[in-house]
Enzyme design. Structure first.
Site: not given
Ligand SMILES: Nc1ncnc2c1ncn2[C@@H]1O[C@H](COP(=O)(O)OP(=O)(O)OP(=O)(O)O)[C@@H](O)[C@H]1O
Ligand SMILES: CC(C)(CO)[C@@H](O)C(=O)[O-]
Ligand code: BAL
Length: 282
Positions: A33, A37, A61, A147
């Site tokens: 996180l 997040h 996924q 996000g």
């Molecule tokens: N920088 C950000 N700003 C706002 N929301 C974010 C950001 N990064 C991730 N999120 C949102 O957090 C939620 C969980 O995303 P996830 O756990 O895949 O993290 P992530 O940082 O996007 O990781 P990755 O892109 O490496 O998978 C998703 O809805 C994602 O869009």
């Molecule tokens: C929405 C989600 C948690 C589903 O695994 C993933 O795609 C992500 O982290 O954006």
């Molecule tokens: N945040 C998107 C999740 C993925 O890359 O699988």
């Protein structure tokens, strides 16, 4: 903050919360996180008295086994961040707990998934839709928070909610960035020092492209300039640059007045795949 590891435990928790008249917010994540997040948790906390976060690195996924294997996993650090941010329950299931069924679900979101992430990560959105559907069934949230960094994912999840008649609202929150503009992402942890130093180029290129869209530079030209700019940095390989309608996600050949345009970029940087986007009024 209550830690829940079973589907039945999550269901019982949310049922009790709903019976008590509480509003339930769900924040689905894959952990590792960061402030992006936590913003989702804070937004949920401002609107709901129960905030359930989930951490699950969802195997279905991932279209790349190495990406799944290397996905950052730091459960203790994650749990320590969630409670102070206002999370009331954390759901951390095992793969066996989430996937005891034998049916492999396949979704087809049509044109929405034939572009960008859907086109470049075969099966990705079937996996996202499967796990998100299961989380919605188990947590029964009034609202679920996502996000905008994953712009296409938000569009797909809204379509999923409409198609499967989930009685909940999707809340899309803005992209949180590092001071140098890099969109926060769990995968950023895997960037080595030279890659991290080069990474802000992604957002810089998107901002330049956004200015070009505002000036009416044709989409094909905006795309070509962006790809060439990224290619100048040898550590980067562009996967795609899309100039698309922000709602339908379909590529544009020209602009309509007042139309919202989304610019989406995916690139590999030192073995790490990064995505980012900006939205601009043409
Ligand atoms: N920088 C950000 N700003 C706002 N929301 C974010 C950001 N990064 C991730 N999120 C949102 O957090 C939620 C969980 O995303 P996830 O756990 O895949 O993290 P992530 O940082 O996007 O990781 P990755 O892109 O490496 O998978 C998703 O809805 C994602 O869009
Ligand atoms: C929405 C989600 C948690 C589903 O695994 C993933 O795609 C992500 O982290 O954006
Ligand atoms: N945040 C998107 C999740 C993925 O890359 O699988």
């Amino acid at each position: 903050m209550q830690i829940l590891t079973t589907a039945a435990g999550l269901h019982a928790y949310t049922e009790q919360a709903r019976q008590a008249g509480h509003r339930v917010g769900l924040v689905p994540t894959m952990g590792a996180l960061h402030a992006g997040h936590l913003q989702l948790v804070q937004a949920a906390r401002a609107e709901c008295n129960e905030v359930i976060a989930s951490i699950f690195v969802n195997p279905t996924q991932f279209n790349n086994a190495e990406d799944f294997r290397l996905y950052p996993r730091v459960p203790e650090a994650d749990a320590a961040l969630l409670a102070p941010a206002g999370c009331t329950a954390l759901f951390v299931p095992s793969v066996a707990e989430m996937y005891s069924q034998t049916t492999v679900l396949r979704f087809d979101f049509g044109a929405l998934e034939r572009v960008m992430e859907g086109a470049h990560r075969p099966g990705h959105f079937s996996g996202v839709a499967t796990v998100v559907s299961k989380l919605f069934h188990l947590a029964c949230p009034h609202r679920a928070y996502f996000g905008q960094k994953d712009w296409q994912q938000v569009a797909i999840v809204k379509q999923l909610v409409a198609d499967l008649s989930f009685d909940l609202e999707i809340v899309a929150c803005p992209t949180i960035r590092e001071a140098d503009g890099l969109a926060m992402s769990s995968r950023n942890r895997r960037l080595d020092a030279p890659a991290r130093a080069a990474a802000p180029l992604l957002y810089q290129v998107l901002q330049t492209a956004a200015a070009q869209v505002r000036r009416g530079v044709p989409p094909a030209q905006v795309q070509a300039i962006a790809e060439a700019s990224i290619a100048q940095e040898p550590l980067f390989t562009v996967e795609y640059m899309a100039v698309a309608d922000a709602q339908t996600l379909q590529p544009l050949t020209d602009y309509g007045a007042g139309r919202a345009v989304v610019l989406c970029l995916a690139a590999h940087l030192g073995g790490v795949r990064l995505i980012d986007n900006v939205v601009v009024e043409a």
